[in-house]
Design a protein around this motif. Structure first.
Motif, PDB file in Angstrom:
ATOM      1  N   GLN A  19       0.814  -1.220   0.000  1.00 12.84           N
ATOM      2  CA  GLN A  19       0.000   0.000   0.000  1.00 12.84           C
ATOM      3  C   GLN A  19       0.844   1.264   0.000  1.00 12.84           C
ATOM      4  O   GLN A  19       0.323   2.355  -0.262  1.00 12.84           O
ATOM      5  N   GLN A 114      -5.668  -4.414  -5.790  1.00 10.94           N
ATOM      6  CA  GLN A 114      -6.478  -4.101  -4.618  1.00 10.94           C
ATOM      7  C   GLN A 114      -7.946  -4.266  -4.981  1.00 10.94           C
ATOM      8  O   GLN A 114      -8.462  -3.579  -5.863  1.00 10.94           O
ATOM      9  N   GLU A 116     -11.930  -3.992  -4.620  1.00 11.43           N
ATOM     10  CA  GLU A 116     -12.830  -2.962  -4.095  1.00 11.43           C
ATOM     11  C   GLU A 116     -13.524  -3.434  -2.812  1.00 11.43           C
ATOM     12  O   GLU A 116     -13.918  -4.594  -2.697  1.00 11.43           O
ATOM     13  N   LYS A 120     -15.644  -0.180   3.288  1.00 13.31           N
ATOM     14  CA  LYS A 120     -14.497   0.626   3.749  1.00 13.31           C
ATOM     15  C   LYS A 120     -14.164   1.762   2.783  1.00 13.31           C
ATOM     16  O   LYS A 120     -13.223   2.514   3.003  1.00 13.31           O
ATOM     17  N   ILE A 122     -12.932   1.544  -0.148  1.00 13.85           N
ATOM     18  CA  ILE A 122     -11.639   1.282  -0.782  1.00 13.85           C
ATOM     19  C   ILE A 122     -11.893   0.944  -2.244  1.00 13.85           C
ATOM     20  O   ILE A 122     -12.615  -0.012  -2.549  1.00 13.85           O
TER      21      ILE A 122
END
Length: 556
Positions: A19, A114, A116, A120, A122
């Motif tokens: 990240q 990453q 979804e 959150k 994200i």
């Protein structure tokens, strides 16, 4: 605009693909140009390090990054290192698909993509986004982001694409897949890669710092691409704006042509100018031994000099000159395929620059015999480099009228013939030079009516097998002592244009000849003719073949 902050650090692979880093390959970057050999050599080195030095760090190279203005997501433009970064992007996907453990698979997937998470808030995103003009995003979604995408048979079709990036990426993943598929300890290898392999990265938030950053990195001893710094230095010497654009475009065209090998091409240029072994990095060599010693002027003269030798490289190394004979083309082909280094290229280019086509094939034969002989005789790389530099120095001093004296210089082109004969007459199968000697035999046995080509796969095959069955014809024709003596000698070895097939290797000669060699050795015509002309494969046949081959290889 004020200079921004420059940061430098080293990070293991799992941190680079975390990240903390999201990468963008900007549109001005070139395509993915790594070839199969680049990928296989890197993977070979990594596997060797894992198997022999599993506790040590392994340096993967350097990344030069520019922090994006919106750095909420730790996003960076990749200024340098995109080829290697993309390679590991693919390698992580290949390992994900080959491993069985779901935890390993999920960990590796999270490093490249990453997922979804609406709860959150994200978003979904991939670790590397490509803005280059090759339209690779759809390919990445299908074959890298999608689980089991690297196992798709469609990759073989993509390897034939006209799109450079897509074709090279497909070939890279197929190569990785083949090399890792049978590894019993792939989990441990993945752990080594994630935790011991590391990048050094340097980042800035100011685009104008880019060239200065390259220079700073070089002064700190980080091995970056020298071409970028040399380009900046040489273009900076040109004052006229129109000429700046013209020569910058020429430089970029050369850089695009040679890709990751551009530093190698610049090293050839340095060698021809300096005619001594390099004792420092390429940039220091140019500054100290080329520019400061007045061998070349920085600016337009340097770029014109590069253009001159680029034309020569194309004509006599890439074989674009239509007047080259097949004899020349075939010898160059096997040299490029089988020799351990390319230190023979600068003398050949230098000779051609001075004498053009005059007695070019004679010079090439002398050069090849000298380089091969020293290599087979186990001379050190330094010795071989110095031998090539001596040839460069003699070429420089030789006039057209003295060309015969150059070619007949026994001290210049001489090797230790007794030791050479001893080595090629002995066991060559396990020696590094064995495959090249067989390529040389193929060249010498041909009549040069055609240009040798199509060597996509080359394997060395025993005719008399290593472990014949006790009730086979081999056991009848050879005693154990004879089998031990002949097994790894050049007379018993042939080149085949495919991977070896262990199921067929122990067949008796007649059956092997019909079912295997006769059908599959077409690319290696010289070997095929010899085998077809013999109804048996016995100690007497091998003795005669050994004598013939050794005498052939001893001729200069």
């Amino acid at each position: 605009m004020a200079s921004g902050k420059i940061e430098a650090n080293k990070e293991v692979l799992q941190k680079v693909f975390s990240q903390d880093f999201w990468f963008v390959i900007p549109e001005y970057q070139r395509s993915y140009v790594w070839q199969k050999d680049n990928v296989s050599e890197l993977l070979d080195d990594l596997i060797f390090a894992f198997e022999n030095k599993p506790e040590n760090e392994y340096f993967l190279g350097s990344l030069v990054l520019k922090r994006k203005d919106n750095n909420e997501f730790s996003e960076y433009e990749v200024l340098d290192g995109q080829q290697r970064l993309t390679t590991f992007f693919m390698l992580i996907a290949v390992m994900r698909d080959l491993l069985q453990d779901e935890d390993y698979k999920n960990t590796l997937q999270s490093m490249i993509y990453q997922k979804e998470n609406k709860l959150k808030r994200i978003p979904s995103r991939q670790r590397i986004t490509y803005e280059i003009r090759d339209n690779v995003e759809e390919f990445i979604k299908q074959f890298i982001i999608s689980k089991n995408g690297t196992l798709s048979e469609e990759l073989n079709e993509k390897a034939e694409e006209n799109n450079i990036s897509i074709a090279n990426m497909a070939i890279a993943m197929l190569t990785m897949r083949d090399m890792l598929r049978e590894k019993d300890n792939l989990e441990e290898f993945a752990g080594f890669l994630l935790n011991n392999a590391l990048f050094i990265y340097v980042s800035t938030d100011n685009t104008e710092d880019a060239f200065r950053l390259f220079t700073i990195l070089n002064n700190r001893g980080i091995p970056l691409t020298s071409a970028d710094i040399l380009k900046s230095s040489n273009i900076g010497k040109i004052k006229d704006k129109d000429e700046v654009k013209k020569y910058a475009a020429i430089w970029e065209e050369l850089e695009g042509k040679y890709g990751e090998n551009f530093d190698r091409f610049l090293a050839f240029i340095r060698t021809m100018l300096v005619k001594e072994k390099a004792r420092a990095n390429l940039l220091e060599e140019f500054e100290t031994n080329v520019y400061k010693k007045g061998k070349l002027e920085m600016g337009k003269e340097t770029i014109k000099f590069l253009m001159h030798y680029d034309n020569i490289y194309g004509e006599i190394i890439d074989l674009e000159n239509p007047h080259l004979s097949n004899e020349y083309r075939n010898l160059i082909t096997i040299m490029k395929l089988g020799l351990p280094s390319e230190d023979w290229i600068p003398p050949l280019m230098y000779y051609y620059s001075k004498f053009k086509m005059e007695k070019l094939i004679e010079f090439l034969k002398k050069l090849e015999f000298k380089f091969t002989g020293d290599w087979v005789c186990q001379q050190s790389p330094t010795y071989r480099i110095e031998a090539m530099n001596r040839i460069l120095s003699v070429i420089e001093k030789t006039d057209q009228k003295d060309l015969d004296s150059l070619l007949e210089d026994k001290d210049l082109f001489g090797i230790d013939m007794e030791f050479y004969k001893q080595l090629i007459d002995g066991e060559v199968y396990k020696r590094r030079f064995g495959r090249y000697l067989l390529l040389k035999v193929e060249y010498l046995m041909g009549d040069n009516t055609v240009h040798l080509s199509g060597y996509n796969t080359i394997s060395v095959e025993h005719v008399l097998p290593q472990n014949p069955d006790e009730d086979s014809k081999w056991a009848e024709d050879f005693t154990k002592e004879q089998r031990f003596y002949w097994l790894h000698r050049i007379a018993n070895l042939v080149l085949i244009s495919m991977k070896k097939n262990s199921k067929l290797s122990n067949l008796d000669f007649q059956e092997k000849k019909e079912r295997y060699l006769k059908q599959r050795i077409d690319a290696f015509h010289g070997n095929k003719i010899f085998i077809q002309q013999n109804a048996t494969w016995t100690p007497d046949v091998l003795k005669e073949r050994q004598k013939e081959i050794v005498e052939m290889l001893l001729k200069n």
